[in-house]
Write an enzyme that holds these catalytic residues in place. Structure first.
Site, PDB file in Angstrom:
ATOM      1  N   ARG A 176       0.807  -1.215   0.000  1.00  0.00           N
ATOM      2  CA  ARG A 176       0.000   0.000   0.000  1.00  0.00           C
ATOM      3  C   ARG A 176       0.845   1.272   0.000  1.00  0.00           C
ATOM      4  O   ARG A 176       0.714   2.115  -0.878  1.00  0.00           O
ATOM      5  CB  ARG A 176      -0.831   0.003   1.289  1.00  0.00           C
ATOM      6  CG  ARG A 176      -2.302   0.094   1.157  1.00  0.00           C
ATOM      7  CD  ARG A 176      -2.893  -0.223   2.525  1.00  0.00           C
ATOM      8  NE  ARG A 176      -2.273  -1.464   3.007  1.00  0.00           N
ATOM      9  CZ  ARG A 176      -2.757  -2.662   2.722  1.00  0.00           C
ATOM     10  NH1 ARG A 176      -3.866  -2.800   2.064  1.00  0.00           N
ATOM     11  NH2 ARG A 176      -2.121  -3.754   3.119  1.00  0.00           N
ATOM     12  N   THR A 177       1.694   1.401   1.002  1.00  0.00           N
ATOM     13  CA  THR A 177       2.401   2.668   1.180  1.00  0.00           C
ATOM     14  C   THR A 177       3.321   2.945  -0.003  1.00  0.00           C
ATOM     15  O   THR A 177       3.379   4.055  -0.523  1.00  0.00           O
ATOM     16  CB  THR A 177       3.201   2.625   2.495  1.00  0.00           C
ATOM     17  OG1 THR A 177       2.318   2.278   3.550  1.00  0.00           O
ATOM     18  CG2 THR A 177       3.837   3.963   2.793  1.00  0.00           C
ATOM     19  N   LYS A 225      23.706  -7.205  -0.262  1.00  0.00           N
ATOM     20  CA  LYS A 225      25.110  -7.616  -0.303  1.00  0.00           C
ATOM     21  C   LYS A 225      25.866  -7.197   0.941  1.00  0.00           C
ATOM     22  O   LYS A 225      27.087  -7.285   1.008  1.00  0.00           O
ATOM     23  CB  LYS A 225      25.794  -6.988  -1.519  1.00  0.00           C
ATOM     24  CG  LYS A 225      25.198  -7.396  -2.853  1.00  0.00           C
ATOM     25  CD  LYS A 225      25.955  -6.702  -3.980  1.00  0.00           C
ATOM     26  CE  LYS A 225      25.253  -6.882  -5.314  1.00  0.00           C
ATOM     27  NZ  LYS A 225      25.850  -6.004  -6.344  1.00  0.00           N
ATOM     28  N   ARG A 283      11.423   3.638   4.356  1.00  0.00           N
ATOM     29  CA  ARG A 283      10.810   2.766   5.365  1.00  0.00           C
ATOM     30  C   ARG A 283      11.905   1.842   5.862  1.00  0.00           C
ATOM     31  O   ARG A 283      12.662   1.261   5.085  1.00  0.00           O
ATOM     32  CB  ARG A 283       9.677   1.937   4.768  1.00  0.00           C
ATOM     33  CG  ARG A 283       9.249   0.829   5.751  1.00  0.00           C
ATOM     34  CD  ARG A 283       7.986   0.134   5.364  1.00  0.00           C
ATOM     35  NE  ARG A 283       6.837   0.999   5.569  1.00  0.00           N
ATOM     36  CZ  ARG A 283       5.578   0.571   5.473  1.00  0.00           C
ATOM     37  NH1 ARG A 283       5.333  -0.688   5.161  1.00  0.00           N
ATOM     38  NH2 ARG A 283       4.580   1.392   5.676  1.00  0.00           N
ATOM     39  N   HIS A 340       4.578   6.604  11.660  1.00  0.00           N
ATOM     40  CA  HIS A 340       4.191   6.397  10.267  1.00  0.00           C
ATOM     41  C   HIS A 340       3.343   7.613   9.930  1.00  0.00           C
ATOM     42  O   HIS A 340       2.113   7.539   9.853  1.00  0.00           O
ATOM     43  CB  HIS A 340       3.386   5.102  10.147  1.00  0.00           C
ATOM     44  CG  HIS A 340       3.126   4.664   8.737  1.00  0.00           C
ATOM     45  ND1 HIS A 340       3.424   5.447   7.634  1.00  0.00           N
ATOM     46  CD2 HIS A 340       2.582   3.523   8.246  1.00  0.00           C
ATOM     47  CE1 HIS A 340       3.073   4.791   6.531  1.00  0.00           C
ATOM     48  NE2 HIS A 340       2.567   3.631   6.876  1.00  0.00           N
TER      49      HIS A 340
END
Lengths: 314, 446
Positions: free
Chosen positions: A61-62, A89, A111, A139
């Site tokens: 969604r975000t 890596k 995020r 958030h």
């Protein structure tokens, strides 16, 4: 609605924002919302701007919402995830981020599972940082879209009673909403099992309950949080069945709220656990409206932090 | 050089009840004369006069808890740089924790560390042995061989000995060898994924908290076991009010229990984490005002025997964020390595704290000298005629602010940048040998 009324280069959380800042974003989101309803869903406002979506944690969604928001404003949007980047890596977050910054993006939307990582990036990079969720901290765009949805459904936020139910300890959505709704004058209640209510949460300015019924009583808005199955493994709840029975939102419990109360959920939902399917799909549910509003709110946020000129289209 | 003379210095050694303006003469590595006018007539080309009148003269400081990183992590610190930092901080004796790589669980590592320290020629190094092989918490190390190789105490350091059966065996070994067992009290099951103190600040920041009870529950168990075995038990870096009270009660029953506190736990609270500064991440975590008050009271009344630095050098990248989205523990935070450097800032931070009236200066000095020396049984040190000349001379009134860039340690991870501190070390002397000289005359006069 000019940027001069929004004095922040970054959006790291709701806590540092003033009520005026939040209202600026919500008002601008209302304007941008109309773009998504037009046949040609694009304006040139952020043409020439580069936005990097840097998502170190899973998101549908975000991430999609930020990507669409940037594209509808004509920004160049690039999305990266942990598995497809050199983070896989073993590169450190700081090194990866500094490399991205060296390519001169205007905004990095980040995020990360570590609370505080956007703050760390904002201190060390030259572009604007938008927090798309940092651990259990904040958030902010979720809270903004929740506020936008409530304001549209209820016509106001001041004076409303909002109940937030579920796993408060691990919820960045809860923290951002406690700050945002509190600043806008709502009365916020949080409720969940003792093991999922952090010590000292009431000091953020909300009322805490260890049962959901008294929190729902007379509420204008009932917001349900996702219960992560990991909590059971850690022994914080006995099992999801018991959680559903004692803490889940069902029609019987919802009846104690105001007759016109709305039901919200930030997604993704565990149907039958924290929310009964008939409530999630019922007429009081505004869960999909939240998602629609998310695009407009993120357009507003990208616009305000990216330093673009006045919006030239409505 | 035949003699070193300190004229009209303020000599303070609370263990001898001494706080007076005196002359002190050092000859042949020992204090030979101490008293008013004691240096009268001692002059000439072969005499070195140190310090100005009114400078403070203290017994050399003893740190029971430092991480010098050698062998294995020399990019953070090594024995030479760590001991140089110690000397600059006024320490003459440094106890080195065993969490090196490889872990110090065998005489080979102990001997290597002692040999390095001998080559460096700075303050004395006292290695601690791990308690269990590899600090893994099960099989005991060959502690007898370690004692014979020169370890001064045993500790599994950052790994708490959580198994009660292992703890019992270790305590019995500590009694047999007559060395203290140093415990890092943390019930790891209660602190999994935690990056700071559990409280209102962690709730605000969305960070997983390390509750006080995780320390208290181990201390309570350990005191019961130590009382049963009658062993010397030393609690490392006490951080909670509850643990201070448990130790106070145990001492009132006459148990051979001791404990230490760090400068940062005496000075900072969890509020320092509000900006997500990785430099404030430390284990055990910074607690709340109430704990700080209890720690200061415990130090003042003698419940807490000593101040130890928990000097924990880390490079900038160890202190940064790692992109650990794939790690099992999703809230790895700050994936920052916990800890901060302490050897050079310990004394000036505490002199400033004492100057504000928060702690009696005599207790601060005792807790940095006779207190820790007593815990590990160092003898023959102090300010009296015949004592070994382990000394530090300082300008106690010098005010300055912390400058991370000026530290001698290889690492500069400290959250105290810019903080007001008090006191400047002029000379540090180990057994009559100058190991630090602010005016850099050491080379010339050695």
């Amino acid at each position: 609605m000019s940027q001069s009324s929004f004095p922040h280069r970054h959006l790291l959380g709701i806590e540092p924002l003033s009520k005026g800042d939040i209202v600026t974003i919500l008002d601008l989101a209302d304007t941008f919302a109309t773009i998504s309803e037009k046949p040609i869903k694009r304006v040139p406002t952020l043409r020439g701007k580069t936005v990097i979506n840097f998502f170190m944690e899973a998101s549908t969604r975000t991430r999609t919402s930020f990507e669409i928001a940037g594209k509808r404003l004509s920004a160049d949007v690039i999305s990266l995830s942990a598995s497809g980047s050199s983070v896989a890596k073993g590169e450190t977050l700081m090194d990866t981020a500094k490399n991205l910054d060296a390519m001169r993006p205007d905004v990095i939307v980040v995020r990360h599972s570590s609370a505080g990582s956007p703050h760390w990036l904002a201190k060390n990079l030259s572009c604007s940082i938008v927090n798309a969720g940092d651990g259990a901290h904040e958030h902010p765009t979720q809270a903004l879209l929740d506020c936008a949805t409530i304001r549209r459904e209820k016509g106001r936020i001041e004076g409303l009673t909002v109940a937030i139910l579920g796993d408060i300890t691990h919820s960045r959505v809860a923290r951002s909403n406690i700050h945002a709704l509190g600043k806008l004058g709502a009365k916020v209640r949080v409720a969940g099992p003792r093991t999922l209510l952090p010590e000292g949460i009431d000091r953020l300015g909300c009322e805490a309950f260890d049962r959901v019924e008294p929190a729902i009583e007379g509420a204008d808005v009932v917001m349900v949080l996702r219960l992560q199955s990991e909590r059971q493994a850690r022994g914080l709840i006995p099992n999801t069945r018991e959680y559903a029975r004692y803490f889940g939102l069902n029609a019987r419990r919802l009846a104690a709220a105001k007759p016109d109360a709305i039901v919200m959920h930030p997604g993704p939902m565990n149907r039958g656990v924290e929310i009964a399917p008939d409530v999630a799909d019922g007429e009081r549910s505004v869960i999909l409206d939240q998602v629609t509003y998310g695009v407009a709110v993120r357009m507003a946020v990208l616009y305000l932090v990216s330093g673009a000129p006045e919006p030239d289209g409505g | 050089m035949d003699a070193v003379v300190f004229r009209k210095v303020r000599a303070i050694d609370p263990a001898c009840g001494l706080d007076a303006l005196v002359d002190v003469v050092v000859e042949g590595g020992r204090i030979t004369r101490l008293g008013p006018e004691a240096a009268k007539g001692v002059e000439g080309e072969r005499v070195w006069e140190v310090g100005r009148e009114g400078a403070w003269l203290l017994p050399g400081l003893v740190d029971l808890h430092a991480h010098l990183r050698e062998p294995g992590q020399e990019y953070k610190e090594d024995i030479a740089s760590g001991l140089a930092a110690a000397a600059a901080g006024g320490f003459t004796d440094v106890c080195a924790m065993p969490n090196t790589s490889p872990v110090n669980d065998s005489p080979a590592v102990t001997e290597l560390m002692l040999e390095r320290a001998r080559t460096v020629g700075g303050p004395r190094l006292h290695p601690l042995s791990a308690i269990t092989v590899g600090q893994r918490g099960d099989a005991l190390c060959d502690l007898r061989a370690q004692r014979d190789a020169g370890v001064i105490a045993m500790s599994d350091d950052g790994r708490c000995v959580t198994r009660s059966d292992v703890m019992m065996s270790a305590l019995v070994a500590a009694r047999d060898l007559d060395i203290p067992l140093v415990q890092h009290a943390e019930d790891h099951a209660l602190t999994a994924g935690a990056v700071m103190h559990e409280g209102a600040v962690s709730a605000r920041l969305g960070l997983r908290g390390w509750p006080r009870v995780a320390e208290d529950v181990i201390v309570a168990r350990d005191l019961i076991l130590a009382s049963y075995t009658r062993s010397r038990y030393h609690l490392a870096h006490v951080s909670t009010r509850g643990a201070v009270e448990l130790v106070r009660e145990a001492k009132s029953r006459g148990l051979p229990v001791t404990c230490e506190v760090t400068p940062h736990h005496l000075l900072l609270t969890d509020a320092a984490l509000l900006g997500y500064d990785p430099l404030c991440r430390v284990n055990p975590p910074l607690r709340e005002d109430d704990d700080v008050a209890a720690l200061r009271a415990g130090l003042a009344d003698g419940t807490i025997d000593c101040i130890a630095t928990d000097h924990a050098p880390h490079s900038a990248s160890d202190k940064g964020y790692r992109s650990e989205a794939t790690r099992a523990s999703k809230e790895a935070l700050l994936a920052a390595a916990p800890g901060m450097v302490g050897l050079e800032l310990c004394l000036p931070l505490l002199l400033e704290l004492a100057a504000t009236g928060a702690l009696p200066i005599a207790r601060v000095i005792a807790a940095l000298t006779s207190g820790p020396a007593g815990v590990v049984g160092m003898e023959g040190r102090g300010l009296y005629e015949g004592a070994r000349a382990d000394l530090v001379v300082l300008d106690a009134d010098a005010r300055r602010t912390v400058d991370r860039g000026a530290l001698r340690s290889k690492s500069n991870n400290t959250p105290f940048e810019g903080r007001e501190i008090r006191g400047r070390v002029i000379v540090t002397m180990v057994g009559g040998r100058v190991v630090f000289d602010e005016s850099a005359r050491a080379e010339k006069n050695r």
